[in-house]
Motif scaffolding. Sequence first.
Motif, PDB file in Angstrom:
ATOM      1  N   GLN A  25       1.789   4.948   1.244  1.00 23.00           N
ATOM      2  CA  GLN A  25       1.618   5.858   2.376  1.00 23.00           C
ATOM      3  C   GLN A  25       2.154   7.230   1.992  1.00 23.00           C
ATOM      4  O   GLN A  25       3.250   7.340   1.446  1.00 23.00           O
ATOM      5  CB  GLN A  25       2.358   5.333   3.605  1.00 23.00           C
ATOM      6  CG  GLN A  25       2.155   6.179   4.856  1.00 23.00           C
ATOM      7  CD  GLN A  25       2.982   5.681   6.022  1.00 23.00           C
ATOM      8  OE1 GLN A  25       4.194   5.501   5.891  1.00 23.00           O
ATOM      9  NE2 GLN A  25       2.354   5.460   7.153  1.00 23.00           N
ATOM     10  N   VAL A  61       0.847  -1.186   0.000  1.00 23.82           N
ATOM     11  CA  VAL A  61       0.000   0.000   0.000  1.00 23.82           C
ATOM     12  C   VAL A  61       0.888   1.243   0.000  1.00 23.82           C
ATOM     13  O   VAL A  61       2.022   1.225   0.489  1.00 23.82           O
ATOM     14  CB  VAL A  61      -0.944   0.046   1.224  1.00 23.82           C
ATOM     15  CG1 VAL A  61      -1.928  -1.105   1.176  1.00 23.82           C
ATOM     16  CG2 VAL A  61      -0.160   0.025   2.524  1.00 23.82           C
ATOM     17  N   ARG A 118      -4.864   0.916   2.956  1.00 27.30           N
ATOM     18  CA  ARG A 118      -4.282   2.200   2.564  1.00 27.30           C
ATOM     19  C   ARG A 118      -4.825   3.336   3.421  1.00 27.30           C
ATOM     20  O   ARG A 118      -4.087   4.249   3.810  1.00 27.30           O
ATOM     21  CB  ARG A 118      -4.550   2.454   1.083  1.00 27.30           C
ATOM     22  CG  ARG A 118      -3.866   3.706   0.528  1.00 27.30           C
ATOM     23  CD  ARG A 118      -3.897   3.710  -0.987  1.00 27.30           C
ATOM     24  NE  ARG A 118      -5.241   3.585  -1.527  1.00 27.30           N
ATOM     25  CZ  ARG A 118      -5.690   2.547  -2.211  1.00 27.30           C
ATOM     26  NH1 ARG A 118      -4.912   1.500  -2.409  1.00 27.30           N
ATOM     27  NH2 ARG A 118      -6.919   2.524  -2.686  1.00 27.30           N
TER      28      ARG A 118
END
Length: 250
Positions: free
Chosen positions: A56, A54, A122
Amino acid sequence: VWTHGDLIEFSARGGARLHGRCDGVLNVRGIKFAPGEVYRVLDDLGGVRDAMLVEQRPAEGEPRILALLVLAEGATLDRTRIARMRREIATRLSPAHVPARFIAVPELPVTHSGKPSEAAARAVANGRRVENEAALRNPQSLEAIRIALAQQGDAGEPADAGDDLQAKLCAFWQSLLGVPGVSPHDNFFELGGNSLLAARVLGRAGEWTGRALPLGTLVQAPSIAQLVDVIEQGEAAQPASSLLVRMRQG
């Protein structure tokens, strides 16, 4: 009508422009790739039962990729495993594919139909509220991810290292690279370091010591012990190759 994950823009003239996937594709400094490329490498290495990548976006700094890993029974996410994953991903794919952090979690969020929910993970990674949490079969996984992320923290100066430059660099490398137990004799690049992270290391070392070190210093002195020796000697390490000729100081 087939509903899928591509983002399409319809123009006033009746045409359509396909922008590409709006989920499942990661972008690292302009390089786009599918997480499945990294998953295949992790599968080959073994020890990882499930994985999810995911993006960031921290308040400061560049976006980074997190690898949330569900380890196989008996496997541990130690410094050896992390270093090996970094090396294999960088070698078989590219340095851009290497996640900034490898984080062990007990489980990944999935929908009631069993589909992994990257959107939920996420949102947690970016401190946002998870939309439609009721659609998840295991909403408790989100809190486990929050705890794991909080334990990782961000790179920074350790509060208890005092004036010991070697101890401060060990703690900084450990946080910057996401590798536990960094020793003074570890090779920065073998731990997954790259030129961008090297610039951060030398910049922080410059703040602590008042020394401006050229970027190539870490190539010639890739361990903390060697880097401290270079700083204490007062001169940057010189390349050993006779093919390199210094044009000017600095």
